[in-house]
Design a protein around this motif. Structure first.
Motif, PDB file in Angstrom:
ATOM      1  N   PHE A 171       0.911  -1.203  -0.103  1.00 15.85           N
ATOM      2  CA  PHE A 171      -0.140  -0.025   0.035  1.00 15.85           C
ATOM      3  C   PHE A 171       0.856   1.203  -0.049  1.00 15.85           C
ATOM      4  CE2 PHE A 171      -3.709  -2.329   0.531  1.00 15.85           C
ATOM      5  CZ  PHE A 171      -4.927  -1.476   0.716  1.00 15.85           C
ATOM      6  N   ALA A 172       1.982   1.067   0.788  1.00 11.87           N
ATOM      7  CA  ALA A 172       2.706   2.520   1.163  1.00 11.87           C
ATOM      8  C   ALA A 172       3.596   2.674  -0.404  1.00 11.87           C
ATOM      9  CB  ALA A 172       3.658   2.257   2.273  1.00 11.87           C
ATOM     10  N   ARG A 173       3.968   1.682  -0.818  1.00  8.26           N
ATOM     11  CA  ARG A 173       4.845   2.020  -2.037  1.00  8.26           C
ATOM     12  C   ARG A 173       4.236   2.088  -3.323  1.00  8.26           C
ATOM     13  NH1 ARG A 173       8.410  -2.705  -4.641  1.00  8.26           N
ATOM     14  NH2 ARG A 173       6.656  -3.123  -5.655  1.00  8.26           N
ATOM     15  N   ASP A 174       3.163   1.425  -3.588  1.00 15.50           N
ATOM     16  CA  ASP A 174       2.342   1.188  -5.017  1.00 15.50           C
ATOM     17  C   ASP A 174       0.905   1.575  -4.752  1.00 15.50           C
ATOM     18  OD1 ASP A 174       4.733  -0.189  -6.026  1.00 15.50           O
ATOM     19  OD2 ASP A 174       4.279  -2.142  -5.042  1.00 15.50           O
ATOM     20  N   GLY A 175       0.300   1.822  -3.660  1.00 17.55           N
ATOM     21  CA  GLY A 175      -0.793   2.320  -3.755  1.00 17.55           C
ATOM     22  C   GLY A 175      -1.894   1.312  -3.643  1.00 17.55           C
ATOM     23  N   GLU A 176      -2.992   1.653  -3.167  1.00 11.68           N
ATOM     24  CA  GLU A 176      -4.121   0.771  -3.143  1.00 11.68           C
ATOM     25  C   GLU A 176      -4.550   0.217  -4.592  1.00 11.68           C
ATOM     26  OE1 GLU A 176      -8.796   0.428  -1.118  1.00 11.68           O
ATOM     27  OE2 GLU A 176      -7.704   1.984  -0.836  1.00 11.68           O
ATOM     28  N   ASP A 177      -4.865   1.189  -5.464  1.00 11.90           N
ATOM     29  CA  ASP A 177      -5.118   0.758  -6.739  1.00 11.90           C
ATOM     30  C   ASP A 177      -4.292  -0.508  -7.371  1.00 11.90           C
ATOM     31  OD1 ASP A 177      -7.314   2.486  -6.893  1.00 11.90           O
ATOM     32  OD2 ASP A 177      -6.360   4.021  -8.075  1.00 11.90           O
TER      33      ASP A 177
END
Length: 181
Positions: free
Chosen positions: A53-59
């Motif tokens: 989540f932190a690196r790449d995001g929820e999408d």
């Protein structure tokens, strides 16, 4: 009593509902594989869900989650635990319905809060007011969870094994999913 699971059963519900713990115990009772989509994603990425989540995001995470769920549903019938947000996707709901059945572990907000409030592994609860965030998620997600083919009420005070027994009992009412062997 022996059982034959005909289609995969996908555990859906809020974080803290017991999808992984109850799913594992249910798989043991039915003598079928247990699979966990979050664990599969973490293993493939060699990162935790929070790190993804932190690196790449929820999408990005949701795209990978959909791919993993699709792959796992193609395998032999199993009990499959998913993350709390997986069932929010219409595409995931269609995949689950086409290849298995969704089982909602229905836990009330107080029970969920008691289970998740001391954990820092929930990226969606890393907010100034995690209880309010949980309530907001709960209010938005419960109407979607109600679309699951089967619902089992998660009650405080029941052990994981007792909950697994309740799940097997609910599944046994659906002969298209589970039959005595």
């Amino acid at each position: 009593m022996g059982w034959k699971l005909k289609k995969s059963v996908v555990m859906v519900g809020m974080m803290g509902a017991g999808k992984s713990a109850v799913g594992k115990a249910t798989a043991q009772l039915l003598d079928v594989p247990f699979r966990d989509s979050d664990a599969e994603i973490e293993a493939a990425a060699n990162m935790t869900i929070a790190e993804i989540f932190a690196r790449d995001g929820e999408d990005f995470f949701r795209k990978k989650e959909r791919q993993v769920i699709a792959r796992l549903l193609e395998e032999t019938p199993s009990i499959l635990s998913t993350g709390g947000g997986a069932y929010m996707s219409e595409e995931n709901r269609r995949l689950i319905s086409d290849h298995g059945a969704a089982l909602w572990l229905d836990a009330d907000l107080d029970l969920l809060w008691n289970r998740v409030r001391h954990r820092d592994t929930r990226p969606l609860l890393r907010t100034a007011d995690p209880r309010a965030t949980l309530r907001d998620l709960y209010d938005r997600r419960v109407p979607i969870y109600r679309k699951a083919e089967i619902a089992v009420q998660s009650l405080p005070g029941l052990s994981v094994h007792e909950m697994a027994g309740r799940v097997v009992e609910a599944l046994s009412e659906h002969q298209d999913l589970l039959e005595a062997a």
